[in-house]
Each structure stands twice: as C-alpha cells, then as structure tokens.
Design a protein around this motif. Structure first.
Motif, PDB file in Angstrom:
ATOM      1  N   VAL A 140       0.728  -1.216   0.057  1.00 21.98           N
ATOM      2  CA  VAL A 140       0.056  -0.163   0.050  1.00 21.98           C
ATOM      3  C   VAL A 140       0.820   1.228   0.158  1.00 21.98           C
ATOM      4  N   ARG A 141       2.018   1.147   0.800  1.00 23.27           N
ATOM      5  CA  ARG A 141       2.865   2.355   0.744  1.00 23.27           C
ATOM      6  C   ARG A 141       3.470   2.559  -0.587  1.00 23.27           C
ATOM      7  N   GLN A 142       3.874   1.594  -1.205  1.00 20.72           N
ATOM      8  CA  GLN A 142       4.429   1.614  -2.412  1.00 20.72           C
ATOM      9  C   GLN A 142       3.722   2.205  -3.402  1.00 20.72           C
ATOM     10  N   ARG A 143       2.309   1.836  -3.535  1.00 22.43           N
ATOM     11  CA  ARG A 143       1.297   2.195  -4.356  1.00 22.43           C
ATOM     12  C   ARG A 143       0.848   3.884  -4.063  1.00 22.43           C
ATOM     13  N   VAL A 144       0.846   4.170  -2.804  1.00 20.58           N
ATOM     14  CA  VAL A 144       0.697   5.382  -2.327  1.00 20.58           C
ATOM     15  C   VAL A 144       1.868   6.356  -2.564  1.00 20.58           C
ATOM     16  N   PHE A 145       3.095   5.968  -2.586  1.00 17.56           N
ATOM     17  CA  PHE A 145       4.124   6.770  -2.779  1.00 17.56           C
ATOM     18  C   PHE A 145       4.247   6.965  -4.425  1.00 17.56           C
ATOM     19  N   GLN A 146       3.974   5.757  -5.279  1.00 14.80           N
ATOM     20  CA  GLN A 146       3.977   5.847  -6.631  1.00 14.80           C
ATOM     21  C   GLN A 146       2.731   6.689  -7.336  1.00 14.80           C
ATOM     22  N   GLY A 154       3.169  15.010 -12.107  1.00 18.15           N
ATOM     23  CA  GLY A 154       2.362  15.731 -12.822  1.00 18.15           C
ATOM     24  C   GLY A 154       1.907  17.186 -12.391  1.00 18.15           C
ATOM     25  N   THR A 155       2.077  17.438 -11.110  1.00 23.13           N
ATOM     26  CA  THR A 155       2.028  19.047 -10.797  1.00 23.13           C
ATOM     27  C   THR A 155       3.083  19.597 -11.106  1.00 23.13           C
ATOM     28  N   LEU A 156       4.425  19.212 -11.099  1.00 26.22           N
ATOM     29  CA  LEU A 156       5.618  19.917 -11.222  1.00 26.22           C
ATOM     30  C   LEU A 156       5.390  20.195 -12.793  1.00 26.22           C
ATOM     31  N   ASN A 157       5.309  19.107 -13.601  1.00 23.36           N
ATOM     32  CA  ASN A 157       5.314  19.214 -15.044  1.00 23.36           C
ATOM     33  C   ASN A 157       4.192  20.205 -15.462  1.00 23.36           C
ATOM     34  N   SER A 158       3.093  20.364 -14.774  1.00 25.55           N
ATOM     35  CA  SER A 158       2.160  21.360 -15.268  1.00 25.55           C
ATOM     36  C   SER A 158       2.357  22.789 -14.554  1.00 25.55           C
ATOM     37  N   CYS A 159       3.067  22.785 -13.537  1.00 23.73           N
ATOM     38  CA  CYS A 159       3.367  24.410 -12.923  1.00 23.73           C
ATOM     39  C   CYS A 159       4.583  24.658 -13.324  1.00 23.73           C
TER      40      CYS A 159
END
Length: 184
Positions: A140-146, A154-159
């Motif tokens: 679950v941690r890995q999935r949440v981290f991913q 996505g936020t960095l690329n868009s901002c």
C-alpha cells in the motif's frame, strides 16, 4: 429259665450206658446244643474272629492314615495353589495399575505434545499474519508513494516552466554548496 434248669436236671435221668437214642424233646435238648455250639464257637472262633476284627481294624486305620496323608497333601497343594493365585492376582493388579499409569502418562504426553504443537501453529499463524500485514502495508505504501510521485510529477510538469525550473535547480545547487561548506 425253668426250662434250662429242667434240661440240666433231666441229664441225670438219662438211661445208663448201653443204649443210644435220640432225645426228641426239643425244649430239653435245644438249649444244651446251643450252649455247646456257642461254647465251641467262642473257644475256637474267638481267635479267628479276633484276628478278623484286628485285620479289619488295621485296614480301617491304614485307610484313615492314607486318607489323612492324602488330605494333608491335598491341603498342601491347595495352599500352594492359593499362594500362586494370590501371586498371580498381585501381578495382574500390578500390570493393571502399571497399564493405567502408562496410559495416563501417554495421555498426558500426547496432550502436552498436542498443546505444544498447537502453540507453535498459533505462533506460526501470528507470524504469518504479521508478515502478510507488513507486506500489505508495504505494498500500500509503494502504491501510495507511486501515486503521490505521479501526482507530484504531474503537478511539477504542469506548474513548472523553464524559468521556474532553472531557479529551482539554482536554489538546490546553492543549498548543496552550503551543505558541502558546512561538512568541510
């Protein structure tokens, strides 16, 4: 009684020698004949009768003695048999008690070993549950981290635009340089 005395009295009245005859008076001659026969029987038969009775007495005594010896032997054999019976009963009781003790001991050993096995299985189960929980938490941690990483990218690329990107890189290089000076 009078007839007996009369027969003795009549003996004196026998005719003189020279004549032989039969006395047909049964009452006069019968007690005399009986007394003579009985006297002869008692005189001559006393020894034979005594010997017969002594032999009979000895046989009876021998039979009694043999019976007593046989009885003594039978009593002795009976006591031996009773002794053997008591010994066998004692041994049987010991086998029974030992058997019950052995059964109880085996039963307790089986219960203890089963309890230990169940305890080990419970420990294995708990360890497996903890391992699986930890593994699930890690997944679950890995999935949440991913997902967070994807979201951040996505936020960095868009901002981020080029200028903001260059400033961020410069600021990070500056921080690394400061950290290097502090560590030197």
């Amino acid at each position: 009684m009078k007839n007996v005395t009369d027969s003795f009295v009549s003996l004196g009245h026998w005719p003189s020698a020279g004549s032989f005859g039969f006395n047909t008076d049964i009452l006069a001659t019968n007690p005399i004949n009986l007394s003579v026969v009985l006297g002869v029987l008692i005189f001559f038969g006393k020894g034979v009768l005594s010997d017969l009775l002594d032999n009979r007495k000895q046989r009876i005594l021998n039979t009694i003695q043999n019976s007593e010896e046989l009885r003594g032997g039978a009593i002795e054999q009976l006591e031996k048999a009773r002794s053997r019976l008591r010994k066998v009963e004692t041994e049987a009781e010991q086998f029974r008690v030992n058997g019950y003790s052995e059964i109880e001991r085996e039963k307790l050993n089986l219960i203890n070993s089963t309890y230990k096995t169940l305890e080990q299985l419970e420990n294995y189960k708990n360890e497996t549950i903890q391992f699986e929980q930890q593994r699930a938490i890690n997944q679950v941690r890995q999935r949440v981290f991913q997902q967070v990483l994807r979201g951040a990218l996505g936020t960095l690329n868009s901002c981020l635009n080029n200028e903001l990107h260059l400033r961020t890189i410069s600021a990070n290089i500056g921080m690394l340089g400061t950290m290097k000076e502090i560590t030197d």
